[in-house]
Write an enzyme that holds these catalytic residues in place. Sequence first.
Site, PDB file in Angstrom:
ATOM      1  N   PRO A  81       0.819  -1.216   0.000  1.00 18.85           N
ATOM      2  CA  PRO A  81       0.000   0.000   0.000  1.00 18.85           C
ATOM      3  C   PRO A  81       0.856   1.271   0.000  1.00 18.85           C
ATOM      4  CG  PRO A  81      -0.251  -1.220   2.062  1.00 18.85           C
ATOM      5  CD  PRO A  81       0.615  -2.035   1.190  1.00 18.85           C
ATOM      6  N   GLU A 108     -21.468  10.617  21.211  1.00 22.30           N
ATOM      7  CA  GLU A 108     -20.163   9.979  21.422  1.00 22.30           C
ATOM      8  C   GLU A 108     -20.190   9.047  22.631  1.00 22.30           C
ATOM      9  OE1 GLU A 108     -17.947   9.965  19.189  1.00 22.30           O
ATOM     10  OE2 GLU A 108     -18.876  11.522  17.986  1.00 22.30           O
TER      11      GLU A 108
HETATM   12  P1  ADP Z   1       5.891   4.366  -0.855  1.00 28.51           P
HETATM   13  O1  ADP Z   1       6.910   4.501  -1.904  1.00 28.51           O
HETATM   14  O2  ADP Z   1       5.675   2.967  -0.387  1.00 28.51           O
HETATM   15  O3  ADP Z   1       4.585   5.028  -1.158  1.00 28.51           O
HETATM   16  P2  ADP Z   1       7.728   6.004   0.544  1.00 28.51           P
HETATM   17  O4  ADP Z   1       8.944   5.171   0.492  1.00 28.51           O
HETATM   18  O5  ADP Z   1       7.652   7.094  -0.451  1.00 28.51           O
HETATM   19  O6  ADP Z   1       6.422   5.120   0.437  1.00 28.51           O
HETATM   20  O7  ADP Z   1       7.573   6.569   2.017  1.00 28.51           O
HETATM   21  C1  ADP Z   1       7.333   7.911   2.275  1.00 28.51           C
HETATM   22  C2  ADP Z   1       8.030   8.325   3.539  1.00 28.51           C
HETATM   23  O8  ADP Z   1       7.478   7.667   4.652  1.00 28.51           O
HETATM   24  C3  ADP Z   1       9.472   7.969   3.554  1.00 28.51           C
HETATM   25  O9  ADP Z   1      10.246   8.959   2.963  1.00 28.51           O
HETATM   26  C4  ADP Z   1       9.771   7.828   5.042  1.00 28.51           C
HETATM   27  O10 ADP Z   1      10.029   9.088   5.600  1.00 28.51           O
HETATM   28  C5  ADP Z   1       8.467   7.326   5.588  1.00 28.51           C
HETATM   29  N1  ADP Z   1       8.489   5.871   5.732  1.00 28.51           N
HETATM   30  C6  ADP Z   1       7.676   5.002   5.103  1.00 28.51           C
HETATM   31  N2  ADP Z   1       7.940   3.738   5.482  1.00 28.51           N
HETATM   32  C7  ADP Z   1       8.947   3.799   6.363  1.00 28.51           C
HETATM   33  C8  ADP Z   1       9.683   2.829   7.107  1.00 28.51           C
HETATM   34  N3  ADP Z   1       9.415   1.514   7.016  1.00 28.51           N
HETATM   35  N4  ADP Z   1      10.663   3.254   7.929  1.00 28.51           N
HETATM   36  C9  ADP Z   1      10.952   4.569   8.038  1.00 28.51           C
HETATM   37  N5  ADP Z   1      10.308   5.531   7.363  1.00 28.51           N
HETATM   38  C10 ADP Z   1       9.306   5.168   6.529  1.00 28.51           C
HETATM   39 ZN    ZN Z   2     -20.873   8.460  15.588  1.00 31.36          ZN
END
Ligand code: ADP
Ligand code: ZN
Length: 609
Positions: free
Chosen positions: A211, A434
């Site tokens: 995802p 709520e």
């Molecule tokens: P995708 O390519 O799967 O959509 P990204 O690699 O672009 O996701 O992730 C976006 C940002 O979210 C990354 O630059 C990082 O800062 C953070 N992030 C996502 N997954 C991780 C992870 N497993 N560990 C550390 N940071 C993460």
């Molecule tokens: Zn509600």
Amino acid sequence: MFDNSNPSNRKPLIYYIVIAAVIILLMNAFLFPTLLARQVTEVGYSDFLTWVDSGRVSQVSLDQQSDQIIFLATNEDGQEQIYKTAVFPDDGLRARLEAGGVKFSAQIPTQNNPLLSFLISWLLPIALFSLIGRVLMGQMNKRMGGMNVMNFGKSNAQIVADKETGVTFADVAGEEEAKDALKEIVDFLEHPDKYAGIGAKLPKGALLVGPPGTGKTLLAKAVAGEAKVPFFSISGSEFVEMFVGMGAAKVRDLFKQANEKAPCIVFIDEIDTIGKKRDSGAGIGGNDEREQTLNQLLTEMDGFDGKKGVVILAATNRPESLDPALLRPGRFDRRIPVELPDLAGREAILNVHAKAVKLGSQINMTEIARATSGASGAELANIVNEAALRAVRMGRSEVLQEDLMESVETVIAGYQRKNAVLSEMEKKIVSYHEIGHALVAAMQSHSAPVTKITIIPRTSGALGYTMQVDEGDHYLMSREELLSKLTTLTGGQAAEQLIFGSITTGASNDIEKATKLARGMITRYGMSEFGMVALETVNGQYLGQDTSLACSPAYAEKIDDQVVALVGQARQKADQILRENEAKLHELAKYLLAKETITGEEFMQILGQ
Ligand code: ADP
Ligand code: ZN
Ligand code: MG
């Protein structure tokens, strides 16, 4: 690609051509003749004769076309000048000229230097045209997003080759399985000889599937960073070009560059944009460009030498939509799942990002991780950043637990709406609604504990919010848990009905969720009298709440009846729970109305009294 925001900038080509033509015509008509021709003064015939006699005239010629005599004579200042005079029938002229020693057969040039006149009348317009053309081309290029129109065949791919991505596996938290799978590729890039020696061929490509926001791009960069090789990155959408054939050219160019820089990583993000199944009945000719691009990609992948050390990584969140040809051996035959992080993974990700900010001493990341079930890595990174921003807004120099807790809600439930004005009556209704959810949840054995209840509105549109957090992570949910969840969802409106005798629009989101849940139980989880029959299928494995019916219309009708019945039963149960606990409902709702936000502990305390 065309910038449509400023239509006045977009005059048609013909407009410029017409302007240029008019300018050149005007120059030819007025400017050039006077520039080029020497001045010719007209004098009377008798004056001409007198000047001949006095010896002022040195040369005479007859212009047959205009029937004029052109002659060269010295003027009053003693300088030679061209004169002309009308021809007068005069038989004695020749004798007179001879007597005065005047040359009379020679042609007198009325024009200056022929080279100069050629330059001005021919080269200047050409130079002008090409200048205008250049300006036009420049404008066109700008409009086409910097594409060089003259270079159709060549790619202008924004291929990013970072010598050092600077990202390592330490920057990617959780995702241990994905990292393990990628470590082999890193090893291959570092010691290609080891693999070549034994005759092993590593897969040319690996597909990162998961995802959005789970760190696929980050992992690809980390592979390049760990192996210290160049990283070529391009997004699938960048291949889809305005002109047919451009995408294919980009692919060619990308692989040419990669081959020169081997060993290296080529990363194709969003590969589903070009890698969709071909011939999926999308109409004739509509997908020509994409198909050409995809075919070129397949050709290049087959063509290059795997031993050279070019490894292709691609990412997608819709693996099911990919063309099977991409997944054949020798192409993206390795599939690496990158899933949403679990509890431990979330805590690790939070800690990775927390390294960049200054934390207070009383930080409990486990609590934050607990509260963020289902959040992606990108969302967790955002939570840490939001917390830091909030700390700055509050004038603090370090991030506190409350900043983190608050940003969990901002990121997950939308920003707090500071200036939303609710009437007292509205606030009262929201409080009861709520507490209705919370009370119904607390009174059932299979529901997750309530951790927070608030009636501070969110920009997401929610006027209140009851947060329930599971103790651990759940991959499986039992029928009982789903039923109690369904009952909890109906608790809000049940409370409104019980206390105020009428209901509001406030439950729309609850209704949507309840319907979806009940439907899923019946059509997909086999939790109804239909038994284990798939009556609906999910379309997108990751993006997909999207489902489509897989049954006959007769069944569709029965499903609807069952959904209505199931939600109805849940609502009745909620009604009953609330009636039995009406005193508590009043007490808790009044407390919430006064405090606006109460914690799970406060809630349980009042409930337990
Ligand atoms: P995708 O390519 O799967 O959509 P990204 O690699 O672009 O996701 O992730 C976006 C940002 O979210 C990354 O630059 C990082 O800062 C953070 N992030 C996502 N997954 C991780 C992870 N497993 N560990 C550390 N940071 C993460
Ligand atoms: Zn509600
Ligand atoms: Mg990405």
